[in-house]
Write a protein that holds these residues in place. Sequence first.
Motif, PDB file in Angstrom:
ATOM      1  N   UNK A  52      18.495 -21.594   4.972  1.00 15.95           N
ATOM      2  CA  UNK A  52      18.569 -23.013   5.341  1.00 15.95           C
ATOM      3  C   UNK A  52      18.733 -23.233   6.843  1.00 15.95           C
ATOM      4  N   UNK A  53      18.201 -22.319   7.636  1.00 13.82           N
ATOM      5  CA  UNK A  53      18.221 -22.503   9.096  1.00 13.82           C
ATOM      6  C   UNK A  53      16.774 -22.680   9.545  1.00 13.82           C
ATOM      7  N   UNK A  54      16.148 -23.763   9.065  1.00 17.12           N
ATOM      8  CA  UNK A  54      14.757 -24.038   9.388  1.00 17.12           C
ATOM      9  C   UNK A  54      13.813 -23.234   8.514  1.00 17.12           C
ATOM     10  N   UNK A  55      14.008 -21.939   8.481  1.00 18.04           N
ATOM     11  CA  UNK A  55      13.185 -21.033   7.679  1.00 18.04           C
ATOM     12  C   UNK A  55      13.954 -19.743   7.511  1.00 18.04           C
ATOM     13  N   UNK A  56      13.580 -18.967   6.489  1.00 14.83           N
ATOM     14  CA  UNK A  56      14.228 -17.666   6.318  1.00 14.83           C
ATOM     15  C   UNK A  56      13.760 -16.691   7.395  1.00 14.83           C
ATOM     16  N   UNK A  57      12.646 -17.027   8.065  1.00 15.31           N
ATOM     17  CA  UNK A  57      12.159 -16.178   9.140  1.00 15.31           C
ATOM     18  C   UNK A  57      13.112 -16.262  10.327  1.00 15.31           C
ATOM     19  N   UNK A  58      13.369 -15.146  11.002  1.00 15.48           N
ATOM     20  CA  UNK A  58      14.276 -15.172  12.153  1.00 15.48           C
ATOM     21  C   UNK A  58      13.683 -15.971  13.305  1.00 15.48           C
TER      22      UNK A  58
END
Length: 205
Positions: free
Chosen positions: A119-125
């Motif tokens: 839930x930080x924009x995307x699971x992608x770093x």
Amino acid sequence: MRLIMENWRSYINEEDEEASQFRLVKPTLLQLTTEQDGASRDIVIVVHPDQTVKAYFKSSGVSGGGYKGNWIPFEGWATFERVPKGQTFTDGGKRQLDETTWVNQPYGYYALMAKTYWNVGSAKPPAGSIHDQAAQWISTLDELPEDQKPQVKKITAKRGVENNIKLFSKLNGQLHRLGAIDHSANVLSVKPRGRRLLFGFKYSE
């Protein structure tokens, strides 16, 4: 004396170069198939240049999100749901997950790969982060000659609370000993309705 100094500088440069590289903790790629969703995911554990350690999995695309094929950092395996305080993996009766989904298995029946950037924009770093750099580096392993690629170890996670507890507790224990689990990650945070429980860990009442 000059020769000694040159050798010393060479040694220091080699040490610095080695410290700036990403590497696998072990030359092994775990291919985990989960009966829960029928998907297979590749998993590696990486040592970053700053000597921190993190596990990464290659997204199968099953859960959606639009990042199929990307390497995603994660904090181990936890319960899919947030478990109310005072309850544990083997608790949980019939309950409603959302407007249309009801379940009746214990909390530990439904496992989740606890994504670092949940839930930080995307699971992608985030672009440019050390996790993003590591994900890009892992992708280059496919370009290695066959005899230099990580050895593949295949495991199947069978359905069931006891199976989940046994397998994921073992895997989480390995990550914990390597310092690869960030217990402050958002996916593991405590909310009014409870917290996701990492398999293999005990929680106070």
